[in-house]
Design an enzyme around this catalytic site. Structure first.
Site, PDB file in Angstrom:
ATOM      1  N   ASN A 149      -2.831   6.195  -1.557  1.00 52.60           N
ATOM      2  CA  ASN A 149      -2.831   6.259  -0.095  1.00 52.60           C
ATOM      3  C   ASN A 149      -2.214   7.535   0.464  1.00 52.60           C
ATOM      4  OD1 ASN A 149      -4.311   3.970   0.421  1.00 52.60           O
ATOM      5  ND2 ASN A 149      -2.532   2.659   0.066  1.00 52.60           N
ATOM      6  N   SER A 193       0.817  -1.213   0.000  1.00 49.39           N
ATOM      7  CA  SER A 193       0.000   0.000   0.000  1.00 49.39           C
ATOM      8  C   SER A 193       0.848   1.259   0.000  1.00 49.39           C
ATOM      9  CB  SER A 193      -0.829   0.057   1.280  1.00 49.39           C
ATOM     10  OG  SER A 193      -1.772  -0.940   1.310  1.00 49.39           O
ATOM     11  N   GLU A 225      -3.076   0.415  -9.379  1.00 49.63           N
ATOM     12  CA  GLU A 225      -2.047   1.453  -9.420  1.00 49.63           C
ATOM     13  C   GLU A 225      -0.724   0.723  -9.689  1.00 49.63           C
ATOM     14  OE1 GLU A 225      -1.404   5.349  -6.562  1.00 49.63           O
ATOM     15  OE2 GLU A 225      -1.577   3.425  -5.588  1.00 49.63           O
ATOM     16  N   HIS A 246      -0.691  -2.536  -7.353  1.00 48.66           N
ATOM     17  CA  HIS A 246      -1.486  -2.177  -6.175  1.00 48.66           C
ATOM     18  C   HIS A 246      -2.981  -2.235  -6.491  1.00 48.66           C
ATOM     19  CE1 HIS A 246      -2.470   1.083  -2.945  1.00 48.66           C
ATOM     20  NE2 HIS A 246      -2.714  -0.133  -2.498  1.00 48.66           N
TER      21      HIS A 246
HETATM   22  C1  LIG Z   1      -5.538   0.676   1.509  1.00 43.87           C
HETATM   23  C2  LIG Z   1      -5.105   0.594   0.110  1.00 43.87           C
HETATM   24  O1  LIG Z   1      -3.910   0.309  -0.141  1.00 43.87           O
HETATM   25  C3  LIG Z   1      -5.944   0.891  -1.054  1.00 43.87           C
HETATM   26  C4  LIG Z   1      -7.403   0.611  -0.904  1.00 43.87           C
HETATM   27  O2  LIG Z   1      -7.865  -0.431  -1.266  1.00 43.87           O
HETATM   28  S1  LIG Z   1      -8.300   1.819  -0.213  1.00 43.87           S
HETATM   29  C5  LIG Z   1      -9.951   1.214  -0.277  1.00 43.87           C
HETATM   30  C6  LIG Z   1     -10.574   1.452  -1.628  1.00 43.87           C
HETATM   31  N1  LIG Z   1     -11.935   1.019  -1.589  1.00 43.87           N
HETATM   32  C7  LIG Z   1     -12.940   1.857  -1.379  1.00 43.87           C
HETATM   33  O3  LIG Z   1     -12.762   3.048  -1.278  1.00 43.87           O
HETATM   34  C8  LIG Z   1     -14.280   1.207  -1.262  1.00 43.87           C
HETATM   35  C9  LIG Z   1     -15.370   2.210  -1.009  1.00 43.87           C
HETATM   36  N2  LIG Z   1     -16.656   1.527  -0.898  1.00 43.87           N
HETATM   37  C10 LIG Z   1     -17.349   1.110  -1.988  1.00 43.87           C
HETATM   38  O4  LIG Z   1     -16.962   1.326  -3.127  1.00 43.87           O
HETATM   39  C11 LIG Z   1     -18.634   0.375  -1.729  1.00 43.87           C
HETATM   40  O5  LIG Z   1     -19.121   0.742  -0.464  1.00 43.87           O
HETATM   41  C12 LIG Z   1     -18.481  -1.177  -1.811  1.00 43.87           C
HETATM   42  C13 LIG Z   1     -18.140  -1.574  -3.227  1.00 43.87           C
HETATM   43  C14 LIG Z   1     -17.435  -1.716  -0.842  1.00 43.87           C
HETATM   44  C15 LIG Z   1     -19.802  -1.815  -1.403  1.00 43.87           C
HETATM   45  O6  LIG Z   1     -20.783  -1.303  -2.226  1.00 43.87           O
HETATM   46  P1  LIG Z   1     -22.296  -1.100  -1.729  1.00 43.87           P
HETATM   47  O7  LIG Z   1     -23.080  -0.700  -2.912  1.00 43.87           O
HETATM   48  O8  LIG Z   1     -22.269  -0.225  -0.545  1.00 43.87           O
HETATM   49  O9  LIG Z   1     -22.694  -2.479  -1.138  1.00 43.87           O
HETATM   50  P2  LIG Z   1     -23.231  -3.773  -1.840  1.00 43.87           P
HETATM   51  O10 LIG Z   1     -24.510  -3.512  -2.559  1.00 43.87           O
HETATM   52  O11 LIG Z   1     -23.231  -4.779  -0.746  1.00 43.87           O
HETATM   53  O12 LIG Z   1     -22.082  -4.172  -2.889  1.00 43.87           O
HETATM   54  C16 LIG Z   1     -22.040  -3.701  -4.235  1.00 43.87           C
HETATM   55  C17 LIG Z   1     -21.441  -4.785  -5.079  1.00 43.87           C
HETATM   56  O13 LIG Z   1     -20.104  -5.102  -4.640  1.00 43.87           O
HETATM   57  C18 LIG Z   1     -20.014  -6.483  -4.290  1.00 43.87           C
HETATM   58  N3  LIG Z   1     -19.120  -6.592  -3.118  1.00 43.87           N
HETATM   59  C19 LIG Z   1     -19.145  -5.860  -1.990  1.00 43.87           C
HETATM   60  N4  LIG Z   1     -18.142  -6.232  -1.172  1.00 43.87           N
HETATM   61  C20 LIG Z   1     -17.480  -7.239  -1.805  1.00 43.87           C
HETATM   62  C21 LIG Z   1     -16.362  -8.044  -1.476  1.00 43.87           C
HETATM   63  N5  LIG Z   1     -15.696  -7.897  -0.329  1.00 43.87           N
HETATM   64  N6  LIG Z   1     -15.952  -8.964  -2.370  1.00 43.87           N
HETATM   65  C22 LIG Z   1     -16.610  -9.157  -3.527  1.00 43.87           C
HETATM   66  N7  LIG Z   1     -17.664  -8.408  -3.900  1.00 43.87           N
HETATM   67  C23 LIG Z   1     -18.099  -7.481  -3.044  1.00 43.87           C
HETATM   68  C24 LIG Z   1     -21.426  -6.887  -3.961  1.00 43.87           C
HETATM   69  O14 LIG Z   1     -21.616  -8.269  -4.161  1.00 43.87           O
HETATM   70  C25 LIG Z   1     -22.225  -6.091  -4.954  1.00 43.87           C
HETATM   71  O15 LIG Z   1     -22.149  -6.685  -6.228  1.00 43.87           O
HETATM   72  P3  LIG Z   1     -23.415  -6.679  -7.221  1.00 43.87           P
HETATM   73  O16 LIG Z   1     -24.048  -5.340  -7.123  1.00 43.87           O
HETATM   74  O17 LIG Z   1     -22.802  -6.942  -8.531  1.00 43.87           O
HETATM   75  O18 LIG Z   1     -24.255  -7.755  -6.702  1.00 43.87           O
HETATM   76  N1  LIG Z   2      -6.454  -3.804   3.221  1.00 53.26           N
HETATM   77  C1  LIG Z   2      -6.488  -3.055   2.137  1.00 53.26           C
HETATM   78  O1  LIG Z   2      -7.468  -2.337   1.901  1.00 53.26           O
HETATM   79  C2  LIG Z   2      -5.343  -3.065   1.209  1.00 53.26           C
HETATM   80  C3  LIG Z   2      -4.138  -3.654   1.563  1.00 53.26           C
HETATM   81  N2  LIG Z   2      -3.101  -3.646   0.676  1.00 53.26           N
HETATM   82  C4  LIG Z   2      -1.846  -4.280   1.028  1.00 53.26           C
HETATM   83  O2  LIG Z   2      -1.987  -5.662   0.786  1.00 53.26           O
HETATM   84  C5  LIG Z   2      -1.199  -6.391   1.733  1.00 53.26           C
HETATM   85  C6  LIG Z   2      -2.097  -7.362   2.475  1.00 53.26           C
HETATM   86  O3  LIG Z   2      -3.122  -6.649   3.139  1.00 53.26           O
HETATM   87  P1  LIG Z   2      -4.459  -7.376   3.625  1.00 53.26           P
HETATM   88  O4  LIG Z   2      -4.826  -8.469   2.704  1.00 53.26           O
HETATM   89  O5  LIG Z   2      -5.418  -6.327   3.937  1.00 53.26           O
HETATM   90  O6  LIG Z   2      -3.952  -8.016   5.005  1.00 53.26           O
HETATM   91  P2  LIG Z   2      -4.509  -9.282   5.796  1.00 53.26           P
HETATM   92  O7  LIG Z   2      -4.080  -9.083   7.198  1.00 53.26           O
HETATM   93  O8  LIG Z   2      -5.939  -9.516   5.476  1.00 53.26           O
HETATM   94  O9  LIG Z   2      -3.712 -10.492   5.118  1.00 53.26           O
HETATM   95  C7  LIG Z   2      -2.330 -10.637   5.133  1.00 53.26           C
HETATM   96  C8  LIG Z   2      -2.059 -12.116   5.023  1.00 53.26           C
HETATM   97  O10 LIG Z   2      -0.662 -12.351   4.836  1.00 53.26           O
HETATM   98  C9  LIG Z   2      -0.254 -13.344   5.767  1.00 53.26           C
HETATM   99  N3  LIG Z   2       1.159 -13.267   6.026  1.00 53.26           N
HETATM  100  C10 LIG Z   2       1.814 -12.622   7.020  1.00 53.26           C
HETATM  101  N4  LIG Z   2       3.130 -12.848   6.915  1.00 53.26           N
HETATM  102  C11 LIG Z   2       3.308 -13.661   5.850  1.00 53.26           C
HETATM  103  C12 LIG Z   2       4.432 -14.283   5.257  1.00 53.26           C
HETATM  104  N5  LIG Z   2       5.658 -14.125   5.753  1.00 53.26           N
HETATM  105  N6  LIG Z   2       4.239 -15.062   4.170  1.00 53.26           N
HETATM  106  C13 LIG Z   2       3.017 -15.257   3.649  1.00 53.26           C
HETATM  107  N7  LIG Z   2       1.926 -14.697   4.183  1.00 53.26           N
HETATM  108  C14 LIG Z   2       2.065 -13.916   5.269  1.00 53.26           C
HETATM  109  C15 LIG Z   2      -1.121 -13.065   6.973  1.00 53.26           C
HETATM  110  O11 LIG Z   2      -1.112 -14.123   7.880  1.00 53.26           O
HETATM  111  P3  LIG Z   2      -1.442 -13.735   9.448  1.00 53.26           P
HETATM  112  O12 LIG Z   2      -2.931 -13.685   9.522  1.00 53.26           O
HETATM  113  O13 LIG Z   2      -0.826 -14.835  10.203  1.00 53.26           O
HETATM  114  O14 LIG Z   2      -0.781 -12.429   9.743  1.00 53.26           O
HETATM  115  C16 LIG Z   2      -2.466 -12.850   6.310  1.00 53.26           C
HETATM  116  O15 LIG Z   2      -3.117 -14.061   6.000  1.00 53.26           O
HETATM  117  C17 LIG Z   2      -0.498  -5.345   2.608  1.00 53.26           C
HETATM  118  O16 LIG Z   2       0.762  -5.053   2.070  1.00 53.26           O
HETATM  119  C18 LIG Z   2      -1.438  -4.156   2.481  1.00 53.26           C
HETATM  120  O17 LIG Z   2      -0.799  -2.946   2.733  1.00 53.26           O
HETATM  121  C19 LIG Z   2      -3.204  -3.099  -0.573  1.00 53.26           C
HETATM  122  C20 LIG Z   2      -4.381  -2.554  -0.980  1.00 53.26           C
HETATM  123  C21 LIG Z   2      -5.529  -2.449  -0.107  1.00 53.26           C
END
Ligand SMILES: CC(=O)CC(=O)SCCNC(=O)CCNC(=O)[C@H](O)C(C)(C)COP(=O)(O)OP(=O)(O)OC[C@H]1O[C@@H](n2cnc3c(N)ncnc32)[C@H](O)[C@@H]1OP(=O)(O)O
Ligand SMILES: NC(=O)C1=CN([C@@H]2O[C@H](COP(=O)(O)OP(=O)(O)OC[C@H]3O[C@@H](n4cnc5c(N)ncnc54)[C@H](OP(=O)(O)O)[C@@H]3O)[C@@H](O)[C@H]2O)C=CC1
Length: 282
Positions: A190, A119, A152, A140
């Site tokens: 992010n 991330s 990304e 990403h």
């Molecule tokens: C941290 C990082 O490194 C980067 C990141 O990822 S940051 C996070 C980026 N993500 C976001 O910003 C998500 C923001 N939220 C959303 O876009 C929406 O709330 C959401 C897509 C999560 C849910 O949408 P919603 O309309 O509120 O709910 P819901 O109606 O239950 O779901 C919409 C669709 O997504 C699907 N869906 C929701 N969650 C799901 C999941 N975890 N896995 C698979 N499908 C999923 C549902 O099945 C539904 O599909 P259909 O309409 O085709 O049946």
């Molecule tokens: N969460 C998000 O929205 C997003 C996350 N990411 C990135 O994706 C990566 C995973 O995040 P996310 O899936 O949310 O995290 P989770 O905690 O859901 O999953 C991480 C998984 O990796 C396992 N793990 C830990 N150490 C090792 C290892 N040495 N070898 C293999 N597997 C290992 C963990 O096991 P255990 O449960 O034992 O720790 C766990 O099952 C991170 O780098 C995160 O920054 C990117 C985009 C979006």
């Protein structure tokens, strides 16, 4: 380069989603985690998602089974000996990712691309632990992977064009839209998103509003599909904290200091949805 077989490392919420979209695209996937139970949990999530697709009439049972058959469980990195590409999605920790990439460099075939779903961590630094920095890249995905369109793509300092083009084409094959950005802490996604979430947490910490009120403001006022605190719970508060730390250290700027309430929740094990409690209870 044509990618026929990949390994996904980490069967958590991101790794399972990546394995799913790759198998749906017809690619053979080895889904790896450190314990059988984590791989099984990841496979369970994929199975549930595909069953929903069946119930909605998008695919039939035969297609679902053929997708699942493309995914092989693994608890040994040695299983990466014949893959064309790896997507690493283990936890957001430089030491762990460094160790994994060093091992992969010794195990994977020479032509294999080593991609990370990090991330925020620097791609250049991850690439530097290998002897193939030209073949290391950031791929990403966004959460939830089956739904979100963006990938990304982040080039490290040494990433070559062939690696970039392969990952771009692979993202498109997975029905995603690739966007290229440069290697900097938090990339673009992010750097913009997580400080906003951190600021939302400060609003709760300073008693300005409840989590529900903060989320309502952003949903109803800015048309965000979910509020920043519900989104933090979806991402994982541990991951949000890791990312804020990377921004804080990477830029050396106090504007990125993590909110103490975020630290407290993570210290308590309140990681959000994945642990059953964060800003909300699940
Ligand atoms: C941290 C990082 O490194 C980067 C990141 O990822 S940051 C996070 C980026 N993500 C976001 O910003 C998500 C923001 N939220 C959303 O876009 C929406 O709330 C959401 C897509 C999560 C849910 O949408 P919603 O309309 O509120 O709910 P819901 O109606 O239950 O779901 C919409 C669709 O997504 C699907 N869906 C929701 N969650 C799901 C999941 N975890 N896995 C698979 N499908 C999923 C549902 O099945 C539904 O599909 P259909 O309409 O085709 O049946
Ligand atoms: N969460 C998000 O929205 C997003 C996350 N990411 C990135 O994706 C990566 C995973 O995040 P996310 O899936 O949310 O995290 P989770 O905690 O859901 O999953 C991480 C998984 O990796 C396992 N793990 C830990 N150490 C090792 C290892 N040495 N070898 C293999 N597997 C290992 C963990 O096991 P255990 O449960 O034992 O720790 C766990 O099952 C991170 O780098 C995160 O920054 C990117 C985009 C979006």
């Amino acid at each position: 380069m044509e990618v026929k077989k990949i390994m996904v490392i980490g069967a958590g919420q991101m790794g399972s989603g990546i394995a799913q979209v790759a198998a749906v695209a017809g690619i053979q996937v080895v889904l790896n985690d450190i314990k059988d139970e984590f791989v099984s949990r990841g496979l369970g999530i994929i199975e549930k998602n595909l069953s929903r697709d069946v119930s909605k009439g998008r695919i039939d049972e035969v297609k679902k089974d053929s997708i699942l058959k493309l995914i092989t469980p693994s608890t040994s990195l040695q299983d990466a000996g014949d893959v064309d590409l790896v997507v690493e999605a283990a936890i957001e920790n430089m030491e762990i990712k460094g160790r994994i990439f060093k091992d992969l460099d010794n195990i994977c075939p020479e032509h294999a691309i080593l991609a990370t779903n990090t991330s925020s961590l620097p791609i250049t630094e991850i690439a530097a632990v290998t002897k193939r920095p030209g073949k290391v890249i950031g791929m990403h995905f966004m959460n939830p992977v089956p739904v979100m369109k963006l990938v990304e793509i982040i080039r490290g300092l040494a990433t070559n064009d062939e690696t970039y083009n392969t990952v771009k084409e692979l993202s498109e094959q997975m029905s995603k839209v690739p966007v290229e950005v440069n290697d900097a802490p938090g990339f673009v996604s992010n750097r913009v998103l997580i400080p906003m979430i951190n600021e939302a947490i400060y609003c709760v910490y300073e008693g300005i509003a409840t989590p529900e009120a903060v989320d309502q403001v952003m949903k109803l006022g800015m048309n965000h599909p979910m509020g920043p605190l519900a989104l933090a719970d979806l991402i994982g508060l541990d991951t949000c904290l890791y990312i804020m730390e990377v921004l804080y250290e990477g830029f050396g700027d106090s504007k990125y200091r993590p909110c103490p309430l975020l630290r407290k929740y993570v210290a308590a094990g309140w990681y959000g949805r994945k642990s059953g409690r964060g800003f909300y209870v699940y």
